[in-house]
Design a protein around this motif. Structure first.
Motif, PDB file in Angstrom:
ATOM      1  N   UNK A   1       0.829  -1.212   0.000  1.00  0.00           N
ATOM      2  CA  UNK A   1       0.000   0.000   0.000  1.00  0.00           C
ATOM      3  C   UNK A   1       0.859   1.255   0.000  1.00  0.00           C
ATOM      4  N   UNK A   2       1.919   1.244   0.801  1.00  0.00           N
ATOM      5  CA  UNK A   2       2.809   2.410   0.860  1.00  0.00           C
ATOM      6  C   UNK A   2       3.449   2.671  -0.501  1.00  0.00           C
ATOM      7  N   UNK A   3       3.915   1.613  -1.157  1.00  0.00           N
ATOM      8  CA  UNK A   3       4.552   1.775  -2.471  1.00  0.00           C
ATOM      9  C   UNK A   3       3.587   2.391  -3.476  1.00  0.00           C
ATOM     10  N   UNK A   4       2.341   1.952  -3.463  1.00  0.00           N
ATOM     11  CA  UNK A   4       1.356   2.473  -4.405  1.00  0.00           C
ATOM     12  C   UNK A   4       0.924   3.891  -4.052  1.00  0.00           C
ATOM     13  N   UNK A   5       0.577   4.118  -2.770  1.00  0.00           N
ATOM     14  CA  UNK A   5       0.017   5.400  -2.350  1.00  0.00           C
ATOM     15  C   UNK A   5       1.050   6.517  -2.357  1.00  0.00           C
ATOM     16  N   UNK A   6       2.285   6.222  -1.960  1.00  0.00           N
ATOM     17  CA  UNK A   6       3.313   7.262  -1.982  1.00  0.00           C
ATOM     18  C   UNK A   6       3.656   7.641  -3.423  1.00  0.00           C
ATOM     19  N   UNK A   7       3.659   6.664  -4.326  1.00  0.00           N
ATOM     20  CA  UNK A   7       3.951   6.957  -5.723  1.00  0.00           C
ATOM     21  C   UNK A   7       2.915   7.850  -6.364  1.00  0.00           C
ATOM     22  N   UNK A   8       1.676   7.797  -5.861  1.00  0.00           N
ATOM     23  CA  UNK A   8       0.606   8.648  -6.388  1.00  0.00           C
ATOM     24  C   UNK A   8       0.502   9.976  -5.654  1.00  0.00           C
ATOM     25  N   UNK A   9       1.358  10.189  -4.657  1.00  0.00           N
ATOM     26  CA  UNK A   9       1.319  11.437  -3.901  1.00  0.00           C
ATOM     27  C   UNK A   9       0.181  11.499  -2.912  1.00  0.00           C
ATOM     28  N   UNK A  10      -0.412  10.346  -2.593  1.00  0.00           N
ATOM     29  CA  UNK A  10      -1.552  10.313  -1.669  1.00  0.00           C
ATOM     30  C   UNK A  10      -1.087  10.283  -0.225  1.00  0.00           C
ATOM     31  N   UNK A  11       0.053   9.672   0.031  1.00  0.00           N
ATOM     32  CA  UNK A  11       0.523   9.465   1.399  1.00  0.00           C
ATOM     33  C   UNK A  11       1.879  10.131   1.597  1.00  0.00           C
ATOM     34  N   UNK A  12       2.038  10.811   2.731  1.00  0.00           N
ATOM     35  CA  UNK A  12       3.317  11.455   3.049  1.00  0.00           C
ATOM     36  C   UNK A  12       4.258  10.448   3.700  1.00  0.00           C
ATOM     37  N   UNK A  13       5.507  10.864   3.893  1.00  0.00           N
ATOM     38  CA  UNK A  13       6.501   9.984   4.492  1.00  0.00           C
ATOM     39  C   UNK A  13       6.122   9.637   5.930  1.00  0.00           C
ATOM     40  N   UNK A  14       5.676  10.648   6.690  1.00  0.00           N
ATOM     41  CA  UNK A  14       5.297  10.389   8.082  1.00  0.00           C
ATOM     42  C   UNK A  14       4.054   9.520   8.191  1.00  0.00           C
ATOM     43  N   UNK A  15       3.123   9.688   7.271  1.00  0.00           N
ATOM     44  CA  UNK A  15       1.937   8.829   7.270  1.00  0.00           C
ATOM     45  C   UNK A  15       2.339   7.379   6.988  1.00  0.00           C
ATOM     46  N   UNK A  16       3.305   7.203   6.128  1.00  0.00           N
ATOM     47  CA  UNK A  16       3.809   5.864   5.832  1.00  0.00           C
ATOM     48  C   UNK A  16       4.499   5.265   7.053  1.00  0.00           C
ATOM     49  N   UNK A  17       5.287   6.083   7.753  1.00  0.00           N
ATOM     50  CA  UNK A  17       5.984   5.605   8.949  1.00  0.00           C
ATOM     51  C   UNK A  17       4.987   5.262  10.055  1.00  0.00           C
ATOM     52  N   UNK A  18       3.944   6.071  10.179  1.00  0.00           N
ATOM     53  CA  UNK A  18       2.925   5.798  11.200  1.00  0.00           C
ATOM     54  C   UNK A  18       2.227   4.467  10.929  1.00  0.00           C
ATOM     55  N   UNK A  19       2.016   4.170   9.649  1.00  0.00           N
ATOM     56  CA  UNK A  19       1.367   2.914   9.283  1.00  0.00           C
ATOM     57  C   UNK A  19       2.215   1.719   9.700  1.00  0.00           C
ATOM     58  N   UNK A  20       3.524   1.906   9.725  1.00  0.00           N
ATOM     59  CA  UNK A  20       4.437   0.837  10.131  1.00  0.00           C
ATOM     60  C   UNK A  20       4.770   0.892  11.611  1.00  0.00           C
ATOM     61  N   UNK A  21       4.144   1.824  12.334  1.00  0.00           N
ATOM     62  CA  UNK A  21       4.390   1.942  13.764  1.00  0.00           C
ATOM     63  C   UNK A  21       5.666   2.654  14.119  1.00  0.00           C
ATOM     64  N   UNK A  22       6.180   3.465  13.193  1.00  0.00           N
ATOM     65  CA  UNK A  22       7.431   4.203  13.419  1.00  0.00           C
ATOM     66  C   UNK A  22       7.154   5.656  13.763  1.00  0.00           C
ATOM     67  N   UNK A  23       8.102   6.293  14.443  1.00  0.00           N
ATOM     68  CA  UNK A  23       7.954   7.684  14.835  1.00  0.00           C
ATOM     69  C   UNK A  23       8.110   8.611  13.626  1.00  0.00           C
ATOM     70  N   UNK A  24       7.458   9.778  13.655  1.00  0.00           N
ATOM     71  CA  UNK A  24       7.612  10.739  12.553  1.00  0.00           C
ATOM     72  C   UNK A  24       9.020  11.324  12.534  1.00  0.00           C
TER      73      UNK A  24
END
Length: 404
Positions: free
Chosen positions: A347-370
């Motif tokens: 999901x991150x690979x697809x959504x970030x490539x389309x500009x839908x998801x930011x880097x911090x949103x991707x990290x939050x999805x993986x349980x990582x700190x911003x």
């Protein structure tokens, strides 16, 4: 003549009737469905997932751009609806109430001086009466356990409903719902459990009878019984044996109890009947679900509640003009939080490539700190504006660049 008849002593018997089963009564379950542990756990599974929803006060512009509004209403929805509840507790409470009574009422309290929204209170009335005046305006009269009653315009109440079909105002058949169908299944399940309990109790209560051939008084029988028990205890203690001698005056008759227990399939069937009523599968109930099983539970049970709450809170807290301007309250769900690691990465690979998801949103999805500057949105150069696709295909963009 009568004087030659044998006179029986009071309380004596010449023989004993053997008892093979104990007829222990079954108690009625009652009408409170929360007494069932299956019901409590099933509702908890739903309420705890709904409480993860994130209510947001937003505004849509041209049906495209979405901005989150700030202010008192936004704060109440996101952080503290009232003085004693967090947002998680607030949503958990109203969803639990909804599934217990088929109705949930939330009262928005406004400041009498400023007119601003002060807090949101979930109500627990005993009886709610609908009232319609001559101008066809609807009101609800709330009656509480404290004997207090209040009449409030229906448009000022946030009202959630379940099994909305037989009554124009309320879910179920009245403000207190209609659990008749569920109670039948719970009562059967309760009878089965009580039957198992009683069968186990009966198997442990009476092990045998000591039959006495002589005519004895009650006090003599008690002495014989005490003597029998004492010999049995001494035999077990000193010799490790439960075999004891009995003289001609007594005869020990063992009772063979065979408690009948209900098979596993029957118990699982009754439990599934209760779970089906709430839209909870056995996997969700036991917290042992796969990604697909949770997605099914979300689409069947959680998503409809999120939609209903979004509509009810928007209508109850916003004016018609605000709604027409594109303002609304949405209960968002981060469904991907429950996805597998591989699904999240995809999901991150697809959504970030389309500009839908930011880097911090991707990290939050993986349980990582911003991280710093992580709110930027990245987009792959492999995607192009559809209106300019033909230009890029024939190389017009390159020709323009060479002419400059």
């Amino acid at each position: 003549m009568a004087i030659f008849k044998r006179k029986k002593k009071e309380g004596s018997k010449e023989s004993f009737k053997l008892i093979s089963e104990l007829n222990l009564p079954l108690s009625n379950f009652g009408s409170n469905i929360s007494k069932s542990d299956v019901v409590k756990i099933a509702i908890d599974r739903i309420a705890s997932q709904c409480a993860k929803l994130k209510p947001r006060y937003i505004k849509k512009e041209n049906d495209k751009t979405v901005t989150e509004k700030s202010g008192r209403l936004s704060f109440l929805l996101k952080h503290q609806p009232n003085e004693v509840m967090s947002t998680y507790q607030f949503i958990y409470f109203i969803v639990t109430t909804l599934f217990m009574t088929d109705n949930a009422f939330i009262y928005p309290m406004f400041d009498s001086k400023t007119g601003q929204l002060h807090s949101l209170y979930p109500l627990k009335p005993t009886i709610v009466e609908p009232i319609v005046d001559t101008a066809n305006n609807y009101y609800l009269k709330f009656n509480f356990e404290t004997s207090e009653s209040f009449t409030v315009p229906y448009e000022n109440i946030i009202h959630l409903k379940r099994f909305y079909h037989s009554n124009q105002i309320f879910g179920g058949s009245s403000s207190s719902g209609d659990q008749e169908a569920l109670l039948k299944t719970i009562q059967i399940n309760e009878n089965v459990l009580q039957g198992i309990d009683n069968a186990l109790k009966s198997s442990m209560q009476i092990k045998g009878l000591l039959k006495m051939s002589a005519m004895l008084s009650e006090s003599d029988k008690k002495k014989q019984l005490d003597s029998f028990n004492e010999i049995l205890r001494e035999s077990v203690k000193s010799k490790g044996s439960s075999i004891i001698p009995v003289d001609l005056k007594g005869d020990y008759v063992p009772l063979n109890t065979d408690p009948k227990l209900v098979d596993k399939d029957t118990l699982e069937f009754l439990q599934s009947k209760i779970l089906d009523y709430f839209g909870v599968s056995a996997a969700i109930f036991n917290s042992d679900y796969t990604e697909d099983e949770f997605n099914s539970f979300y689409e069947q049970t959680i998503e409809p509640l999120a939609i209903q709450m979004s509509e009810a809170f928007s209508l109850g807290l916003l004016t018609r003009n605000e709604i027409m301007r594109g303002e609304e309250i949405i209960f968002y769900s981060e469904r991907l939080q429950y996805a597998s690691w591989n699904s999240k990465i995809t999901a991150i690979e697809k959504l970030m490539g389309l500009g839908i998801m930011s880097l911090n949103e991707s990290r939050a999805l993986l349980g990582l700190e911003p991280v710093e500057n992580g709110d930027k949105r990245l987009q792959s150069l492999n995607y192009v504006d559809a209106t300019k696709a033909n230009e890029y295909q024939v190389g017009k963009g390159d020709e323009n660049e060479s002419n400059d």
